[in-house]
Design an enzyme around this catalytic site. Structure first.
Site, PDB file in Angstrom:
ATOM      1  N   ASP A 146       7.234 -55.076 -11.918  1.00  0.00           N
ATOM      2  CA  ASP A 146       8.432 -55.301 -11.480  1.00  0.00           C
ATOM      3  C   ASP A 146       9.438 -57.082 -11.832  1.00  0.00           C
ATOM      4  O   ASP A 146      10.369 -55.740 -12.806  1.00  0.00           O
ATOM      5  CB  ASP A 146       9.255 -55.233 -10.103  1.00  0.00           C
ATOM      6  CG  ASP A 146       7.925 -54.166  -9.598  1.00  0.00           C
ATOM      7  OD1 ASP A 146       8.349 -52.769  -9.752  1.00  0.00           O
ATOM      8  OD2 ASP A 146       7.186 -54.582  -8.649  1.00  0.00           O
ATOM      9  N   HIS A 199       6.706 -53.480  -3.512  1.00  0.00           N
ATOM     10  CA  HIS A 199       6.862 -52.841  -4.337  1.00  0.00           C
ATOM     11  C   HIS A 199       7.224 -51.466  -4.231  1.00  0.00           C
ATOM     12  O   HIS A 199       6.223 -50.542  -4.566  1.00  0.00           O
ATOM     13  CB  HIS A 199       5.584 -53.052  -5.122  1.00  0.00           C
ATOM     14  CG  HIS A 199       5.693 -51.808  -6.305  1.00  0.00           C
ATOM     15  ND1 HIS A 199       6.009 -52.030  -7.476  1.00  0.00           N
ATOM     16  CD2 HIS A 199       4.577 -50.822  -6.465  1.00  0.00           C
ATOM     17  CE1 HIS A 199       5.214 -51.149  -8.260  1.00  0.00           C
ATOM     18  NE2 HIS A 199       4.509 -49.832  -7.185  1.00  0.00           N
TER      19      HIS A 199
HETATM   20  P1  NAI Z   1      -5.775 -43.284 -11.026  1.00  0.00           P
HETATM   21  O1  NAI Z   1      -5.280 -42.297 -10.332  1.00  0.00           O
HETATM   22  O2  NAI Z   1      -5.481 -42.613 -12.927  1.00  0.00           O
HETATM   23  O3  NAI Z   1      -6.995 -44.180 -10.800  1.00  0.00           O
HETATM   24  C1  NAI Z   1      -6.879 -44.211  -8.657  1.00  0.00           C
HETATM   25  C2  NAI Z   1      -8.846 -44.265  -9.414  1.00  0.00           C
HETATM   26  O4  NAI Z   1      -9.026 -44.730  -8.055  1.00  0.00           O
HETATM   27  C3  NAI Z   1      -9.371 -43.307  -9.602  1.00  0.00           C
HETATM   28  O5  NAI Z   1     -10.520 -43.098 -11.162  1.00  0.00           O
HETATM   29  C4  NAI Z   1     -10.204 -42.691  -8.166  1.00  0.00           C
HETATM   30  O6  NAI Z   1     -11.073 -41.812  -8.257  1.00  0.00           O
HETATM   31  C5  NAI Z   1     -10.297 -44.184  -7.636  1.00  0.00           C
HETATM   32  N1  NAI Z   1      -9.972 -44.696  -6.540  1.00  0.00           N
HETATM   33  C6  NAI Z   1      -9.967 -43.634  -4.975  1.00  0.00           C
HETATM   34  N2  NAI Z   1     -10.055 -43.850  -4.228  1.00  0.00           N
HETATM   35  C7  NAI Z   1     -10.977 -44.782  -4.601  1.00  0.00           C
HETATM   36  C8  NAI Z   1     -11.153 -45.503  -3.482  1.00  0.00           C
HETATM   37  N3  NAI Z   1     -11.659 -44.923  -2.412  1.00  0.00           N
HETATM   38  N4  NAI Z   1     -12.641 -46.572  -3.691  1.00  0.00           N
HETATM   39  C9  NAI Z   1     -12.321 -46.850  -5.240  1.00  0.00           C
HETATM   40  N5  NAI Z   1     -11.681 -45.912  -6.374  1.00  0.00           N
HETATM   41  C10 NAI Z   1     -11.284 -45.414  -4.997  1.00  0.00           C
HETATM   42  O7  NAI Z   1      -4.531 -43.816 -11.257  1.00  0.00           O
HETATM   43  P2  NAI Z   1      -3.648 -44.980 -11.844  1.00  0.00           P
HETATM   44  O8  NAI Z   1      -2.876 -44.737 -12.644  1.00  0.00           O
HETATM   45  O9  NAI Z   1      -4.815 -45.692 -12.159  1.00  0.00           O
HETATM   46  O10 NAI Z   1      -3.009 -46.021 -10.740  1.00  0.00           O
HETATM   47  C11 NAI Z   1      -3.867 -46.374  -9.446  1.00  0.00           C
HETATM   48  C12 NAI Z   1      -2.875 -46.887  -8.195  1.00  0.00           C
HETATM   49  O11 NAI Z   1      -1.947 -47.834  -8.875  1.00  0.00           O
HETATM   50  C13 NAI Z   1      -2.189 -45.821  -7.682  1.00  0.00           C
HETATM   51  O12 NAI Z   1      -2.016 -46.035  -6.165  1.00  0.00           O
HETATM   52  C14 NAI Z   1      -0.767 -46.158  -8.040  1.00  0.00           C
HETATM   53  O13 NAI Z   1       0.241 -46.125  -7.531  1.00  0.00           O
HETATM   54  C15 NAI Z   1      -0.525 -47.817  -7.883  1.00  0.00           C
HETATM   55  N6  NAI Z   1       0.306 -48.950  -9.352  1.00  0.00           N
HETATM   56  C16 NAI Z   1       0.978 -49.841  -8.892  1.00  0.00           C
HETATM   57  C17 NAI Z   1       1.916 -50.321  -9.029  1.00  0.00           C
HETATM   58  C18 NAI Z   1       2.692 -51.796  -9.057  1.00  0.00           C
HETATM   59  O14 NAI Z   1       3.371 -52.276  -9.795  1.00  0.00           O
HETATM   60  N7  NAI Z   1       1.788 -52.526  -7.823  1.00  0.00           N
HETATM   61  C19 NAI Z   1       2.143 -49.416 -10.845  1.00  0.00           C
HETATM   62  C20 NAI Z   1       1.585 -48.574 -11.330  1.00  0.00           C
HETATM   63  C21 NAI Z   1       0.516 -48.356 -10.483  1.00  0.00           C
END
Ligand code: NAI
Length: 331
Positions: free
Chosen positions: A159, A187
């Site tokens: 952000d 966030h």
């Molecule tokens: P994604 O769905 O592509 O990847 C998430 C991965 O986490 C998947 O491979 C899934 O199998 C794995 N996963 C689920 N439960 C798990 C567990 N208990 N232990 C280990 N791995 C587990 O999602 P993406 O796009 O990579 O985003 C990940 C997270 O980051 C989301 O929660 C998203 O909302 C968040 N996010 C946060 C941002 C920030 O600025 N703080 C910015 C963008 C995304």
């Protein structure tokens, strides 16, 4: 030669993970002279994809990469790690209640807190990226009491960088000449991107952003909503959420935390609140911080005008509510 640093990435088979692990292996996070060993965790349905990522890391022949652990075992993943980037979580799916998503993430972060507390290296630095990032970090902190609270943070650097980007586009200046914006609070779309103390380096010295933009309506309106809603705009455009910018911001966050912020520059980090600026204490709240010798310090004494005060309070209130919701999921 330096000893390798062990870096854990959870959710490593996901979108952000795929962008993040090569950055870490190239030295973007910890420096071009710092060898790393990557620990990658994901859940069993993603095990095959995770192994594919491991194959690509081998194929990339990164000189700094001294080893890869790819596993679905939380204990194996957490053992000996010096830095933990928590990207894995349960995503909100259409039609799901907030409480159901919270409940899933509370149980994930509770069990990963236990594993980190017992098996990570002493003084491990933790960055939570997965949403709800602030509250996931709080749960991690609560269930890993032997990890110092100051070692547990969440990502609001994306952000922060988005705010720098918007100012740079508006003024048609280099983004590297803009500094000291602040992201306050959660966030989420209640965050407050604050430019009241931000400056731009110009040929005639450092100038306040407010003086250069001369458009208070834009700064108090569209600028704020654009930064707050940028995540949704990326999803609309890409049909996928931000990944490369999130991965890059995670590297910026850890790099500045470990190696320090430049003199006169602060960055935004979600940290355990001590009630500075009358933010609620006991939640993970994003503040302006400087970093030195591997520790962050909240920048003190910045003037908060009435407009900002309301916004700091609003996002604080949301975090207090999220905390209550998270606790109700525990009982
Ligand atoms: P994604 O769905 O592509 O990847 C998430 C991965 O986490 C998947 O491979 C899934 O199998 C794995 N996963 C689920 N439960 C798990 C567990 N208990 N232990 C280990 N791995 C587990 O999602 P993406 O796009 O990579 O985003 C990940 C997270 O980051 C989301 O929660 C998203 O909302 C968040 N996010 C946060 C941002 C920030 O600025 N703080 C910015 C963008 C995304």
């Amino acid at each position: 030669a330096k000893e390798p640093v062990r870096v854990l990435v959870t959710g490593a088979a996901g979108q952000i993970g795929y962008a993040l692990v090569p950055m870490i292996a190239r030295g973007v996070m910890l420096g071009a002279d710092q060898p790393v060993i990557l620990h990658m965790l994901d859940i069993p349905p993603a095990a095959e994809a995770l192994n594919g990522v491991k194959m690509e890391l081998v194929d990339a022949a990164f000189p700094l990469l001294k080893g890869v652990v790819a596993t679905t075992d939380v204990v194996e993943a957490c053992t000996g790690v010096n830095v933990a980037v928590m990207v894995g979580g349960f995503p909100r799916k259409e039609g799901m209640e907030r409480k159901d998503v919270m409940s899933k993430n509370v149980s994930i972060y509770k069990s990963q807190a236990f594993a980190l507390e017992q098996h990570a290296a002493p003084n491990c630095k933790v960055l939570v990226v997965a949403n709800p990032a602030n509250t996931n970090a709080l749960i991690l902190k609560e269930f890993a009491p032997s990890i110092p609270a100051k070692n547990i943070t969440c990502l609001t650097r994306l952000d922060h960088n988005r705010a720098l980007g918007q100012i740079s586009e508006k003024l048609n200046v280099q983004v590297s000449d803009v500094k000291n914006v602040i992201i306050w609070g959660n966030h989420s779309s209640s965050q407050y991107p604050d430019v009241n103390h931000a400056t731009v380096m110009t040929p005639s010295g450092e100038k306040p952003v407010r003086k250069l933009v001369k458009d208070d309506a834009w700064l108090n309106g569209e600028f704020i909503t654009t930064v707050q809603q940028r995540g949704a705009a990326i999803i609309k455009a890409r049909k996928l959420s931000s990944a490369l910018s999130a991965a890059s911001a995670a590297c910026d966050h850890i790099r500045d935390w470990v190696l320090g912020t430049p003199e006169g520059t602060w960055v935004s980090m979600g940290v355990y609140s001590d009630g500075s600026y009358n933010a609620p204490a006991g939640v993970i709240y994003s503040f302006p911080v400087t970093c030195k010798n591997g520790e962050w310090t909240i920048v003190q004494g910045l003037a908060i005008d009435e407009f900002s005060r309301k916004k700091l309070d609003l996002t604080g209130q949301e975090l207090t509510e999220e905390k209550e919701l998270a606790y109700s999921c525990l009982s």
